[in-house]
Design an enzyme around this catalytic site. Structure first.
Site, mmCIF file in Angstrom:
data_model
loop_
_atom_site.group_PDB
_atom_site.id
_atom_site.type_symbol
_atom_site.label_atom_id
_atom_site.label_comp_id
_atom_site.label_asym_id
_atom_site.label_seq_id
_atom_site.Cartn_x
_atom_site.Cartn_y
_atom_site.Cartn_z
ATOM 1 N N LEU A 195 63.999 45.698 20.964
ATOM 2 C CA LEU A 195 64.363 46.948 20.304
ATOM 3 C C LEU A 195 63.182 47.547 19.555
ATOM 4 C CD1 LEU A 195 66.624 48.951 19.656
ATOM 5 C CD2 LEU A 195 67.184 47.562 17.657
ATOM 6 N N ASP A 196 62.386 46.700 18.885
ATOM 7 C CA ASP A 196 61.244 47.243 18.133
ATOM 8 C C ASP A 196 60.165 47.772 19.063
ATOM 9 O OD1 ASP A 196 60.856 44.446 18.793
ATOM 10 O OD2 ASP A 196 58.947 44.615 17.764
ATOM 11 N N GLN A 198 60.949 49.271 21.975
ATOM 12 C CA GLN A 198 61.501 50.499 22.540
ATOM 13 C C GLN A 198 61.411 51.658 21.550
ATOM 14 O OE1 GLN A 198 65.430 50.061 24.250
ATOM 15 N NE2 GLN A 198 65.035 47.942 24.787
ATOM 16 N N CYS A 199 61.559 51.374 20.279
ATOM 17 C CA CYS A 199 61.585 52.427 19.264
ATOM 18 C C CYS A 199 60.207 52.588 18.629
ATOM 19 C CB CYS A 199 62.610 52.103 18.174
ATOM 20 S SG CYS A 199 64.297 51.998 18.783
ATOM 21 N N THR A 200 59.847 53.822 18.343
ATOM 22 C CA THR A 200 58.584 54.089 17.677
ATOM 23 C C THR A 200 58.746 53.851 16.187
ATOM 24 O OG1 THR A 200 58.046 55.762 19.323
ATOM 25 C CG2 THR A 200 56.800 55.804 17.274
#
Length: 373
Positions: A195-196, A198-200
């Site tokens: 998740l980290d 994938q997300c900016t």
């Protein structure tokens, strides 16, 4: 500005701040497109949501954002569209084809019905389809992207109304889009990533700065007599560069900012004839072949460079299709460019001689050696 109809692709942190800035400018038609739901981590960063929106699995983001806008200003026409944007590199199975086609049709309908499209999503490939549709329908497209402590806010070039989209000469005079400087096509950046990843992850103050810059860029475009065709300022002359400037001068092409050192630069980049999103080969392919073209891009169908619209089997294409290149790279000519570059590099004779450098025979080399200027 008040009559501008804004389509916001992405209702996250950038979407929320962009919407509030548009509302402050008097924009009264704002449509959100998103396929996510409000999570517990969102309200602290995204000002259109509160804790109640994240309960019971979370409200659909697009609808919740539009509802919040109507609470803030009841006279606004704000709608939310729950939509998953089809993306290159994200394969579409046979059972998903109808739903994917409907999503494409809905997105294109929204692009046609609005004056400006803001690209505010959190992955590169999700910006591809709205970029291509914006180019096809000659819309103002404003793109915002974030790094940890850096941002870019830019406007895309618009195809001239007096020329055909197939005219490569006209496209070459345009300002570039978000993908024009890329030498690889967008592909799946989400699968098998945490998740980290994938997300900016960004510094909290960055999103409002970048969003505000994007909206002010739009305001400068709208107030210019040439609108989306407005030229960039010449030699940094700003609002004094021409008597034909709008109220706020000529709009920049790209604004890149860095919180490290609190620096900001305005740069210009021309459209690329090899662009995987706005080049004539891509836009005209969609215009001629429609959803079938998109399906090849989504599924990265194997094609020959000599016949890019005719899928081939792996065996048939082994001799003609460059290994490791995507459908869009083959279609636009990026694959050929890569091969030409590799061939040039292979032809260079590298030398371990510190004095000789390239060429391998020192300072007294023949004319075949390279000379640095």
């Amino acid at each position: 500005m008040a009559g501008t109809r804004a389509l916001l692709v992405g209702a996250g942190t950038l979407g929320a701040y962009t919407a509030r800035a548009l509302l402050a400018w008097g924009v009264r038609k704002i449509t959100f497109v998103d396929n996510g739901r409000v999570s517990f981590s969102n309200p602290a960063r995204q000002p259109l949501y509160d804790f109640a929106d994240s309960l019971d699995g979370g409200k659909p983001k697009a609808a919740a954002a539009a509802e919040s806008m109507r609470r803030i200003f009841p006279n606004i026409d704000s709608q939310g569209v729950q939509l998953s944007i089809p993306m290159p590199g994200h394969s579409v199975s046979p059972v998903e084809i109808d739903a994917t086609k409907s999503a494409v049709e809905k997105l294109e309908e929204l692009v046609i019905d609005h004056d400006v499209v803001f690209l505010l999503t959190d992955s590169r490939e999700s910006r591809w389809l709205p970029t291509m549709l914006g180019a096809l329908h000659r819309k103002i497209v404003v793109c915002v992207a974030l790094g940890f402590d850096s941002f870019v806010a830019m406007r895309h070039g618009v195809y001239p109304c007096d020329s055909d989209i197939d005219d490569e000469a006209s496209q070459g005079k345009m300002l570039g889009c978000y993908f024009c400087n890329d030498v690889v096509a967008p592909t799946d950046s989400l699968t098998d990533r945490t998740l980290d990843q994938q997300c900016t992850v960004t510094r909290p103050g960055l999103a409002p700065i970048a969003s505000g810059m994007a909206v002010e860029l739009l305001a400068t475009v709208v107030q210019h007599p040439l609108g989306g065709y407005a030229p960039v300022p010449l030699d940094g002359a700003g609002s004094d560069s021409s008597s034909d400037d709008g109220v706020f001068g000529s709009p920049e092409h790209q604004i890149r900012g860095y919180l490290s050192g609190f620096r900001q630069h305005a740069i210009v980049g021309r459209a690329s004839g090899l662009c995987t999103a706005c080049s004539p080969s891509v836009v005209s392919s969609y215009r001629k072949h429609g959803f079938e073209f998109l399906l090849r891009a989504f599924n990265n169908v194997l094609v020959s460079e000599n016949a890019p619209h005719t899928p081939v089997s792996v065996e048939e294409g082994a001799a003609n299709v460059p290994a490791g290149y995507s459908y869009l790279e083959t279609l636009t000519g990026l694959a050929a460019l890569h091969r030409q570059t590799d061939a040039i590099i292979d032809d260079i004779e590298w030398s371990d001689d510190e004095e000789g450098g390239l060429g391998g025979s020192g300072g007294d080399s023949d004319s075949d050696d390279f000379e640095a200027s």
